[in-house]
Structures are given as structure tokens and as C-alpha cells.
Scaffold this active site. Structure first.
Site, PDB file in Angstrom:
ATOM      1  N   LYS A  42       0.855  -1.193   0.000  1.00  8.24           N
ATOM      2  CA  LYS A  42       0.000   0.000   0.000  1.00  8.24           C
ATOM      3  C   LYS A  42       0.890   1.241   0.000  1.00  8.24           C
ATOM      4  O   LYS A  42       1.818   1.341   0.807  1.00  8.24           O
ATOM      5  CB  LYS A  42      -0.893   0.013   1.239  1.00  8.24           C
ATOM      6  CG  LYS A  42      -1.986  -1.046   1.180  1.00  8.24           C
ATOM      7  CD  LYS A  42      -2.960  -0.916   2.326  1.00  8.24           C
ATOM      8  CE  LYS A  42      -4.144  -1.859   2.164  1.00  8.24           C
ATOM      9  NZ  LYS A  42      -3.785  -3.249   1.843  1.00  8.24           N
ATOM     10  N   ASP A  81      -1.784  -2.154  -4.042  1.00  6.56           N
ATOM     11  CA  ASP A  81      -3.191  -2.234  -3.628  1.00  6.56           C
ATOM     12  C   ASP A  81      -3.849  -0.874  -3.830  1.00  6.56           C
ATOM     13  O   ASP A  81      -3.177   0.159  -3.785  1.00  6.56           O
ATOM     14  CB  ASP A  81      -3.289  -2.565  -2.128  1.00  6.56           C
ATOM     15  CG  ASP A  81      -2.973  -4.027  -1.827  1.00  6.56           C
ATOM     16  OD1 ASP A  81      -2.872  -4.840  -2.760  1.00  6.56           O
ATOM     17  OD2 ASP A  81      -2.830  -4.341  -0.627  1.00  6.56           O
ATOM     18  N   MET A  82      -5.182  -0.888  -4.013  1.00  2.24           N
ATOM     19  CA  MET A  82      -5.884   0.394  -4.096  1.00  2.24           C
ATOM     20  C   MET A  82      -6.537   0.677  -2.748  1.00  2.24           C
ATOM     21  O   MET A  82      -7.197  -0.190  -2.184  1.00  2.24           O
ATOM     22  CB  MET A  82      -6.940   0.361  -5.202  1.00  2.24           C
ATOM     23  CG  MET A  82      -7.563   1.706  -5.484  1.00  2.24           C
ATOM     24  SD  MET A  82      -6.368   3.016  -5.892  1.00  2.24           S
ATOM     25  CE  MET A  82      -5.960   2.598  -7.586  1.00  2.24           C
ATOM     26  N   ARG A 108      -5.553  -6.007 -11.123  1.00  2.21           N
ATOM     27  CA  ARG A 108      -6.437  -6.807 -10.274  1.00  2.21           C
ATOM     28  C   ARG A 108      -7.757  -6.050 -10.205  1.00  2.21           C
ATOM     29  O   ARG A 108      -7.784  -4.868  -9.860  1.00  2.21           O
ATOM     30  CB  ARG A 108      -5.826  -6.938  -8.874  1.00  2.21           C
ATOM     31  CG  ARG A 108      -6.730  -7.665  -7.898  1.00  2.21           C
ATOM     32  CD  ARG A 108      -6.323  -7.439  -6.459  1.00  2.21           C
ATOM     33  NE  ARG A 108      -4.951  -7.824  -6.200  1.00  2.21           N
ATOM     34  CZ  ARG A 108      -4.217  -7.307  -5.203  1.00  2.21           C
ATOM     35  NH1 ARG A 108      -4.701  -6.380  -4.418  1.00  2.21           N
ATOM     36  NH2 ARG A 108      -2.979  -7.706  -5.017  1.00  2.21           N
ATOM     37  N   GLY A 122     -14.161  -3.411  -4.285  1.00  2.74           N
ATOM     38  CA  GLY A 122     -13.779  -2.249  -3.453  1.00  2.74           C
ATOM     39  C   GLY A 122     -14.172  -2.467  -2.005  1.00  2.74           C
ATOM     40  O   GLY A 122     -15.273  -2.960  -1.737  1.00  2.74           O
ATOM     41  N   ARG A 155     -12.147  -4.687   7.825  1.00  8.06           N
ATOM     42  CA  ARG A 155     -12.758  -4.602   6.494  1.00  8.06           C
ATOM     43  C   ARG A 155     -13.338  -5.953   6.075  1.00  8.06           C
ATOM     44  O   ARG A 155     -14.357  -6.020   5.412  1.00  8.06           O
ATOM     45  CB  ARG A 155     -11.744  -4.090   5.465  1.00  8.06           C
ATOM     46  CG  ARG A 155     -11.522  -2.582   5.550  1.00  8.06           C
ATOM     47  CD  ARG A 155     -10.822  -2.040   4.325  1.00  8.06           C
ATOM     48  NE  ARG A 155      -9.489  -2.582   4.208  1.00  8.06           N
ATOM     49  CZ  ARG A 155      -8.419  -2.106   4.859  1.00  8.06           C
ATOM     50  NH1 ARG A 155      -8.530  -1.083   5.673  1.00  8.06           N
ATOM     51  NH2 ARG A 155      -7.242  -2.664   4.682  1.00  8.06           N
ATOM     52  N   ARG A 156     -12.678  -7.037   6.497  1.00 12.75           N
ATOM     53  CA  ARG A 156     -13.206  -8.372   6.167  1.00 12.75           C
ATOM     54  C   ARG A 156     -14.502  -8.634   6.927  1.00 12.75           C
ATOM     55  O   ARG A 156     -15.431  -9.233   6.405  1.00 12.75           O
ATOM     56  CB  ARG A 156     -12.186  -9.477   6.515  1.00 12.75           C
ATOM     57  CG  ARG A 156     -10.849  -9.375   5.800  1.00 12.75           C
ATOM     58  CD  ARG A 156     -10.888  -9.549   4.304  1.00 12.75           C
ATOM     59  NE  ARG A 156     -11.288  -8.449   3.478  1.00 12.75           N
ATOM     60  CZ  ARG A 156     -10.503  -7.422   3.082  1.00 12.75           C
ATOM     61  NH1 ARG A 156      -9.269  -7.328   3.469  1.00 12.75           N
ATOM     62  NH2 ARG A 156     -10.998  -6.489   2.289  1.00 12.75           N
TER      63      ARG A 156
HETATM   64  C1  LIG Z   1      -7.122 -10.980  -3.741  1.00 13.00           C
HETATM   65  C2  LIG Z   1      -7.904  -9.777  -3.351  1.00 13.00           C
HETATM   66  C3  LIG Z   1      -7.286  -8.550  -3.298  1.00 13.00           C
HETATM   67  C4  LIG Z   1      -8.029  -7.414  -2.960  1.00 13.00           C
HETATM   68  N1  LIG Z   1      -7.429  -6.185  -3.015  1.00 13.00           N
HETATM   69  C5  LIG Z   1      -8.174  -5.083  -2.771  1.00 13.00           C
HETATM   70  C6  LIG Z   1      -7.644  -3.768  -2.917  1.00 13.00           C
HETATM   71  O1  LIG Z   1      -6.466  -3.584  -3.261  1.00 13.00           O
HETATM   72  N2  LIG Z   1      -8.448  -2.707  -2.653  1.00 13.00           N
HETATM   73  C7  LIG Z   1      -9.769  -2.861  -2.284  1.00 13.00           C
HETATM   74  O2  LIG Z   1     -10.461  -1.861  -2.093  1.00 13.00           O
HETATM   75  N3  LIG Z   1     -10.286  -4.089  -2.144  1.00 13.00           N
HETATM   76  C8  LIG Z   1      -9.547  -5.190  -2.364  1.00 13.00           C
HETATM   77  N4  LIG Z   1     -10.100  -6.430  -2.213  1.00 13.00           N
HETATM   78  C9  LIG Z   1     -11.436  -6.564  -1.558  1.00 13.00           C
HETATM   79  C10 LIG Z   1     -12.577  -6.424  -2.548  1.00 13.00           C
HETATM   80  O3  LIG Z   1     -12.660  -5.091  -2.993  1.00 13.00           O
HETATM   81  C11 LIG Z   1     -13.921  -6.821  -1.902  1.00 13.00           C
HETATM   82  O4  LIG Z   1     -14.171  -5.949  -0.838  1.00 13.00           O
HETATM   83  C12 LIG Z   1     -13.976  -8.223  -1.392  1.00 13.00           C
HETATM   84  O5  LIG Z   1     -13.313  -9.127  -2.219  1.00 13.00           O
HETATM   85  C13 LIG Z   1     -15.462  -8.675  -1.248  1.00 13.00           C
HETATM   86  O6  LIG Z   1     -16.082  -8.723  -2.496  1.00 13.00           O
HETATM   87  P1  LIG Z   1     -16.325 -10.103  -3.283  1.00 13.00           P
HETATM   88  O7  LIG Z   1     -16.304  -9.790  -4.735  1.00 13.00           O
HETATM   89  O8  LIG Z   1     -15.313 -11.101  -2.842  1.00 13.00           O
HETATM   90  O9  LIG Z   1     -17.742 -10.637  -2.856  1.00 13.00           O
HETATM   91  P2  LIG Z   1     -18.969  -9.943  -2.077  1.00 13.00           P
HETATM   92  O10 LIG Z   1     -19.615  -8.915  -2.957  1.00 13.00           O
HETATM   93  O11 LIG Z   1     -18.521  -9.536  -0.717  1.00 13.00           O
HETATM   94  O12 LIG Z   1     -19.922 -11.173  -1.929  1.00 13.00           O
HETATM   95  C14 LIG Z   1     -20.691 -11.658  -3.021  1.00 13.00           C
HETATM   96  C15 LIG Z   1     -21.097 -13.102  -2.739  1.00 13.00           C
HETATM   97  O13 LIG Z   1     -19.938 -13.936  -2.776  1.00 13.00           O
HETATM   98  C16 LIG Z   1     -20.036 -14.967  -1.795  1.00 13.00           C
HETATM   99  N5  LIG Z   1     -18.933 -14.827  -0.828  1.00 13.00           N
HETATM  100  C17 LIG Z   1     -18.244 -13.713  -0.547  1.00 13.00           C
HETATM  101  N6  LIG Z   1     -17.296 -13.956   0.370  1.00 13.00           N
HETATM  102  C18 LIG Z   1     -17.394 -15.249   0.690  1.00 13.00           C
HETATM  103  C19 LIG Z   1     -16.716 -16.113   1.578  1.00 13.00           C
HETATM  104  N7  LIG Z   1     -15.706 -15.678   2.344  1.00 13.00           N
HETATM  105  N8  LIG Z   1     -17.103 -17.402   1.651  1.00 13.00           N
HETATM  106  C20 LIG Z   1     -18.127 -17.860   0.906  1.00 13.00           C
HETATM  107  N9  LIG Z   1     -18.811 -17.088   0.029  1.00 13.00           N
HETATM  108  C21 LIG Z   1     -18.463 -15.811  -0.071  1.00 13.00           C
HETATM  109  C22 LIG Z   1     -21.392 -14.789  -1.127  1.00 13.00           C
HETATM  110  O14 LIG Z   1     -22.346 -15.569  -1.816  1.00 13.00           O
HETATM  111  C23 LIG Z   1     -21.676 -13.318  -1.338  1.00 13.00           C
HETATM  112  O15 LIG Z   1     -23.043 -13.011  -1.323  1.00 13.00           O
HETATM  113  C24 LIG Z   1      -9.399  -7.550  -2.598  1.00 13.00           C
HETATM  114  C25 LIG Z   1     -10.008  -8.802  -2.657  1.00 13.00           C
HETATM  115  C26 LIG Z   1      -9.304  -9.905  -3.035  1.00 13.00           C
HETATM  116  C27 LIG Z   1     -10.015 -11.228  -3.125  1.00 13.00           C
END
Ligand SMILES: Cc1cc2nc3c(=O)[nH]c(=O)nc-3n(C[C@H](O)[C@H](O)[C@H](O)COP(=O)(O)OP(=O)(O)OC[C@H]3O[C@@H](n4cnc5c(N)ncnc54)[C@H](O)[C@@H]3O)c2cc1C
Length: 307
Positions: A100, A134-135, A184, A188, A288-289
Site C-alpha cells: 500500500k 493495492d488500491m 487486479r 472495493g 474490512r473483512r
Molecule cells: C485478492 C484480493 C485482493 C483485494 N485487493 C483489494 C484492494 O487492493 N483494494 C480494495 O479496495 N479491495 C480489495 N479487495 C477486496 C474487494 O474489494 C472486496 O471488498 C472483497 O473481495 C469482497 O467482495 P467479493 O467480490 O469477494 O464478494 P462480495 O460482494 O462480498 O460477496 C458476493 C457473494 O460472494 C459470496 N462470498 C463472498 N465472500 C465469501 C466467503 N468468504 N465465503 C463464501 N462465500 C463468499 C457470497 O455468496 C456473497 O453473497 C481484494 C479482494 C481480493 C479477493
């Protein structure tokens, strides 16, 4: 407002608390954080990376840390990144390094963050390690992209992140097109206002699909970073329809999330990369998680009551 929206806002609010961040460092990675963080030092993370690599999964490690507000701390982060790059190479790990820019001094001065990034990029080039920026939140997006473009003009082994919740993101893809970016694509993770970001989840999802399509059809290497089955299904269908080769994209997921899906995708022949954070600064990442997925709260609560 739904219960889900309230809990999301609550944890995103907590993620910005510097007081709780400080306290968290004192507690150590309790409250279940150790399920999604690979240790407090890189040496502790090495066996985990080896284990993931042995399963056929690629990794990107992230040294956790935000809220850096002194030059000395930013320089220390830079040294740590360089040591990690050396260890990735020495241990023969299949791992990139995510970082970051705020942890390297972006909020202090442009000169400082660029000095740190140049040192990191020189080291990464010498050791053949790919770096991903990372953003962070939307107030840092423009500067992050400017720095990415400047570095990408000089170094090939660098990628960054575009977030589909921001209105600006499709334009950012167009703007980056000439740089042949490694991107990537994510939804967000920060708390953003309706002035800059879609509020409706369906719009964020639709925009991510649009971005995946655009970046792949533009011929750029794309990391689809989502745990969402619909994004994975969409990507698989898109690449099939357009005969996009498997070496032009990868799926990325966070360490500790959807482990079986990661392995299933790999067995289907797709490249899968696990984002593995490590370090003492687990607090903001952890919050955030929790904000993203209330189900993550269950193991956090178990952590509290088992102490
Ligand atoms: C490798 C990686 C790098 C990232 N880097 C950044 C970054 O640099 N900046 C940033 O702002 N964000 C980053 N993120 C976070 C990202 O922006 C999202 O906030 C995060 O990934 C949640 O969105 P999603 O698309 O996974 O699914 P969501 O929109 O959260 O969920 C959609 C659906 O997916 C399924 N789901 C989601 N999580 C799970 C789980 N743990 N187990 C089972 N099912 C699940 C569920 O059915 C849920 O309803 C990153 C994420 C990843 C995976």
C-alpha cells in the site's frame, strides 16, 4: 437501512480507528484474526506460502500496515518490503508482493513514496518478483494511478488494482490502456460516499463484469479478485466465448476465504492466487473483512470467548 448495511458501516467505521488499531497491536492477532492472517512476521508466513505453493496455488504476500505518518516508519516499511523480496527469491516461493502506498509515505510526500517505490522496484526487478500496488480509499485513487503509470513506464513487473464501486473506474481502464497494465479487478473495500461510488450492490457487480470484459478483450493480463460465484461464472463464460487463453488471467482470493473453491478452480486448470497478509498491523484489514461478510464474525466471536 438493512441490518447488513448497518453492520458493514459499523465495521468500516471501526476500521478507521487509530486508537483501536494501537490497542489491537497490544492484543496480538487474537479474535480469530489468525485465521485470515499468515503470522506476525514474513518468516512465520513462509511455511504457509510453501504449503499453498505445494497445493498448486500461487500467492501474493502483503505486509499489513496503514496509518503510517512518519518518514522513519515509511523507510522501515520500504526496508521490510526489500527484505521480503529477497526472501521470496531465496526460498524459491511462487509469490508476488502487494503493498500500500500510504505505508510507504504517500501521505507524507510524493518524493518519499517515489524514493521508496524506486528502491523496491529495483530490488524486485533484480529478484524477478512482481509487485502489486493495492488500491486504498477514493481520496488516494488518482495519485495511486499516477504513480502506477510513472513506474509502469520504467518497470514491467508491476500491477495495480481498480475498484468497480467507483464511478470513475471504466474511464481509468481506458486511461491505462496504453500502459498494457496488469490489473487486479475488485469490487472495493472502503467506506465511500454516493458522490464517488455506486451505492447499489447490483451496480457494483455489473460494473465489475463490464471491467473484466473490457480489460480481457483489450488483451491485458487480468486478475479477477472476488469470492463471488457469479463473477467466477461470468469470467469462465467470457474467456470461453472469446477464446481467451488461461495464461491471460487468474482468479485471486483472500487467504482463509473459500479454500475449497480455490482448489477446485485450480484443478479445473485455472491459475489461482491467494492474497496472504502478514504482520502486526492486522486490525484495519480484519475489520474490512468483517464488514464484507457478517459470517466472518462467527469465528471472531469464538476467538474472544476462547481466550
Ligand atoms: C485478492 C484480493 C485482493 C483485494 N485487493 C483489494 C484492494 O487492493 N483494494 C480494495 O479496495 N479491495 C480489495 N479487495 C477486496 C474487494 O474489494 C472486496 O471488498 C472483497 O473481495 C469482497 O467482495 P467479493 O467480490 O469477494 O464478494 P462480495 O460482494 O462480498 O460477496 C458476493 C457473494 O460472494 C459470496 N462470498 C463472498 N465472500 C465469501 C466467503 N468468504 N465465503 C463464501 N462465500 C463468499 C457470497 O455468496 C456473497 O453473497 C481484494 C479482494 C481480493 C479477493
Amino acid at each position: 437501512m438493512t441490518l447488513e448495511a448497518i453492520s458493514k458501516n459499523f465495521f468500516l467505521y471501526l476500521s478507521n480507528s487509530r486508537v483501536l488499531d494501537k490497542l489491537a497491536k497490544r492484543w496480538g492477532s487474537k479474535f480469530g484474526a489468525d485465521k485470515i492472517v499468515g503470522g506476525e512476521t514474513f518468516d512465520q508466513a513462509i511455511p504457509l506460502i510453501e504449503q499453498l505453493n505445494n497445493q498448486g496455488l500461487h500467492v501474493t504476500v502483503d505486509h499489513l500496515g496503514e496509518f503510517v505518518n512518519s518518514e522513519a516508519e515509511a523507510r522501515k516499511r520500504c526496508q521490510e518490503c526489500m527484505a521480503t523480496i529477497e526472501k521470496i527469491d531465496q526460498n524459491g516461493l511462487h509469490s508476488e508482493l502487494s503493498l500500500k502506498l500510504t505505508s510507504l509515505g504517500m501521505d507524507i510526500s510524493y518524493e518519499l513514496v517515489m524514493k521508496n517505490m524506486h528502491e523496491i522496484m529495483e530490488k524486485a526487478q533484480a529478484h524477478n518478483v512482481v509487485i502489486t500496488i493495492d488500491m486504498e480509499d477514493s481520496t488516494r485513487c488518482q495519485q495511486t494511478l499516477e504513480i502506477y503509470k510513472s513506474l509502469k513506464s520504467q518497470y514491467d513487473n508491476i500491477g495495480t488494482v481498480i475498484q468497480s464501486y467507483l464511478y470513475r473506474s471504466v474511464e481509468d481502464l481506458d486511461d491505462l490502456n496504453d500502459y498494457h497494465p496488469y490489473l487486479r479487478l475488485v469490487k472495493g473495500a472502503y467506506k465511500e460516499s454516493g458522490k464517488v461510488a455506486f451505492v447499489e450492490k447490483s451496480m457494483v457487480d455489473d460494473n465489475l463484469k463490464q471491467m473484466i470484459r473490457k480489460n480481457l478483450l483489450n488483451g491485458h493480463y487480468t486478475a479477477v479478485a472476488s469470492h463471488d460465484d457469479e463473477m467466477i461464472r461470468f469470467t469462465k463464460q467470457l474467456v470461453k466465448e472469446h477464446n481467451i487463453p488461461n495464461d491471460q488471467f487468474e482468479f485471486q482470493m483472500l487467504y482463509g476465504m473459500r479454500n475449497q473453491t480455490q482448489l477446485d478452480l485450480m484443478k479445473e486448470g485455472y491459475k489461482v492466487r491467494v492474497y496472504l497478509p502478514y504482520g502486526e498491523d492486522w486490525y484495519g484489514y480484519f475489520m474490512r473483512r468483517l464488514a464484507e461478510r457478517p459470517a466472518n464474525i462467527s469465528f471472531a466471536l469464538k476467538g474472544i470467548f476462547s481466550k
